[in-house]
Scaffold this motif. Sequence first.
Motif, PDB file in Angstrom:
ATOM      1  N   TYR A 179       0.790  -1.233   0.000  1.00  0.00           N
ATOM      2  CA  TYR A 179       0.000   0.000   0.000  1.00  0.00           C
ATOM      3  C   TYR A 179       0.823   1.285   0.000  1.00  0.00           C
ATOM      4  O   TYR A 179       0.270   2.367   0.173  1.00  0.00           O
ATOM      5  CB  TYR A 179      -0.914   0.022   1.237  1.00  0.00           C
ATOM      6  CG  TYR A 179      -1.839  -1.162   1.364  1.00  0.00           C
ATOM      7  CD1 TYR A 179      -2.488  -1.686   0.249  1.00  0.00           C
ATOM      8  CD2 TYR A 179      -2.061  -1.761   2.600  1.00  0.00           C
ATOM      9  CE1 TYR A 179      -3.335  -2.776   0.367  1.00  0.00           C
ATOM     10  CE2 TYR A 179      -2.917  -2.845   2.728  1.00  0.00           C
ATOM     11  CZ  TYR A 179      -3.545  -3.357   1.607  1.00  0.00           C
ATOM     12  OH  TYR A 179      -4.386  -4.429   1.725  1.00  0.00           O
ATOM     13  N   LEU A 185      -2.573   1.447  -3.167  1.00  0.00           N
ATOM     14  CA  LEU A 185      -3.614   2.099  -2.385  1.00  0.00           C
ATOM     15  C   LEU A 185      -4.980   1.910  -3.043  1.00  0.00           C
ATOM     16  O   LEU A 185      -5.968   1.586  -2.367  1.00  0.00           O
ATOM     17  CB  LEU A 185      -3.307   3.585  -2.244  1.00  0.00           C
ATOM     18  CG  LEU A 185      -4.419   4.446  -1.627  1.00  0.00           C
ATOM     19  CD1 LEU A 185      -4.676   4.016  -0.179  1.00  0.00           C
ATOM     20  CD2 LEU A 185      -4.063   5.921  -1.713  1.00  0.00           C
ATOM     21  N   GLY A 188      -6.179  -1.535  -2.486  1.00  0.00           N
ATOM     22  CA  GLY A 188      -6.611  -1.691  -1.104  1.00  0.00           C
ATOM     23  C   GLY A 188      -7.949  -1.036  -0.837  1.00  0.00           C
ATOM     24  O   GLY A 188      -8.785  -1.575  -0.101  1.00  0.00           O
ATOM     25  N   ASN A 194      -9.877  -3.928   3.728  1.00  0.00           N
ATOM     26  CA  ASN A 194      -8.516  -3.409   3.784  1.00  0.00           C
ATOM     27  C   ASN A 194      -8.435  -1.885   3.683  1.00  0.00           C
ATOM     28  O   ASN A 194      -7.340  -1.329   3.734  1.00  0.00           O
ATOM     29  CB  ASN A 194      -7.683  -4.015   2.641  1.00  0.00           C
ATOM     30  CG  ASN A 194      -7.511  -5.515   2.789  1.00  0.00           C
ATOM     31  OD1 ASN A 194      -7.400  -6.024   3.894  1.00  0.00           O
ATOM     32  ND2 ASN A 194      -7.494  -6.218   1.669  1.00  0.00           N
ATOM     33  N   ALA A 198      -5.073   0.249   4.385  1.00  0.00           N
ATOM     34  CA  ALA A 198      -4.412   0.719   3.172  1.00  0.00           C
ATOM     35  C   ALA A 198      -4.201   2.224   3.219  1.00  0.00           C
ATOM     36  O   ALA A 198      -3.106   2.726   2.920  1.00  0.00           O
ATOM     37  CB  ALA A 198      -5.227   0.330   1.941  1.00  0.00           C
ATOM     38  N   ASP A 209       2.414  -1.702   6.732  1.00  0.00           N
ATOM     39  CA  ASP A 209       2.088  -2.441   5.511  1.00  0.00           C
ATOM     40  C   ASP A 209       2.108  -3.945   5.793  1.00  0.00           C
ATOM     41  O   ASP A 209       3.031  -4.455   6.440  1.00  0.00           O
ATOM     42  CB  ASP A 209       3.113  -2.107   4.417  1.00  0.00           C
ATOM     43  CG  ASP A 209       2.638  -2.532   3.048  1.00  0.00           C
ATOM     44  OD1 ASP A 209       2.289  -1.649   2.251  1.00  0.00           O
ATOM     45  OD2 ASP A 209       2.601  -3.749   2.770  1.00  0.00           O
TER      46      ASP A 209
END
Length: 436
Positions: A179, A185, A188, A194, A198, A209
């Motif tokens: 991420y 990102l 995520g 998540n 993230a 992470d």
Amino acid sequence: MTSKQNMIDYIIRFLLGDSPACRVAVPLIGYTADEAEWANYKVVILPSGLFDEGRYGLPGSLPGLPLQQVEGVPLPYGTPEIVRQGDRLLIKADLVASAFFLLSRYEEYVRRDVRDVHGRFPGKESLPAGGGFMDRPVVDEYGRLLRKWLREVAVDVPEPEPVIRKVYLTMDLDVPFLYRHLKGLIRGMLSPGNRLRALKTFLTDRTLDPAFTFPWITEQNRRLEQGAHSFGTESVYFFKSLGGAPQDKPVSNLFSKDMQALLAFCREQDITVGLHAGYYAGLHPEIIREEKQRLEEAAGPGIRYSRHHFLACREPEDYAHVLACGITDDFTMGYADVAGFRLGTCRPVRWINPADRKVYPLTLHPLTVMECTLIRENYMNLSFDAATDYCLKLIEQTERYHGDLTLLWHNHSLIPAPGKWEKDLYQLLIEDLARR
């Protein structure tokens, strides 16, 4: 002396081992069909003709299954007959050609048409897999036989002590972070479970992470490194440099704050940094030089270790490019789809190029086991218990033949998830090694 004779001499020395007594015994072994020369030796190995002009490199030179065996050891070339001639033994089992077949990847050199979707020679297509001896370092078994035969003719050569010489704890950083970059990102954020982690990881702290498993594995490795055992250990992290193919993604910027912090972590923890030559470099090995230069710009000079991404050193001759750029030690030599002894040995061996039958100053370290080889459905697809048993057998074989053990885990494979046991297996193997 011809390059072919140099190669033969190297294989005989490799089979015997590196003790002083074994080095003294090397001139007592002949590899010749010329009866006039037999009186010069205590043990004569009869050539099977593999290296003859008009045969070498042709499909007809490949051994077929089932193989004969000499004292229980699979034998690709020659016959298992041993003849006593006074104080001399005539060995019709061609250990030199049989060892060359495995050490040089001769099968891959001849069977150019057998490759998987990544251009690799599949382990499941290999003679060791077909013959059922992938889990045996048969080249080292040849050495044991040769030493035994020398003792039978009153040449005192010892057996190596059954200990592991060194353990390489290696990691390929295919996915250093999940991420810490924009694409990660976005992925995520598309996963409801998540999103918060993230976003927090991307905005604040790399150590949040999920792929930041480096402290945990370093702790495991330290337990082994500081143990009271006879073998040495070395931790090695392999970093991608340039990439160029979709299979290389993600390729992290080595000069980014995160990657520089990882490289600093390696320096602080005495972890060796190696080059993870990209998938594209497997297709075009001439760019390995550029990849190494890029890594040295980021990590500092003196990169000497390498391993190909996807284990895709596609052709045996491609190692010429690895050697030419200053790499001294390569850790690629394991099959992706079957764990075991790809080169037939558990000991480091010089690169033997089957194209010109020369021995080169590049050391190949056999890859004993990679975690995803054990797990993936299209590879071995083992359960935790079966994988444990198989790994312990490989460790026992390595110990028996005084070899080096190389483990390969990926940092992102240690991310916890339901049904995942890569982390548990690694910890179990470290604990087993710590007791040896």
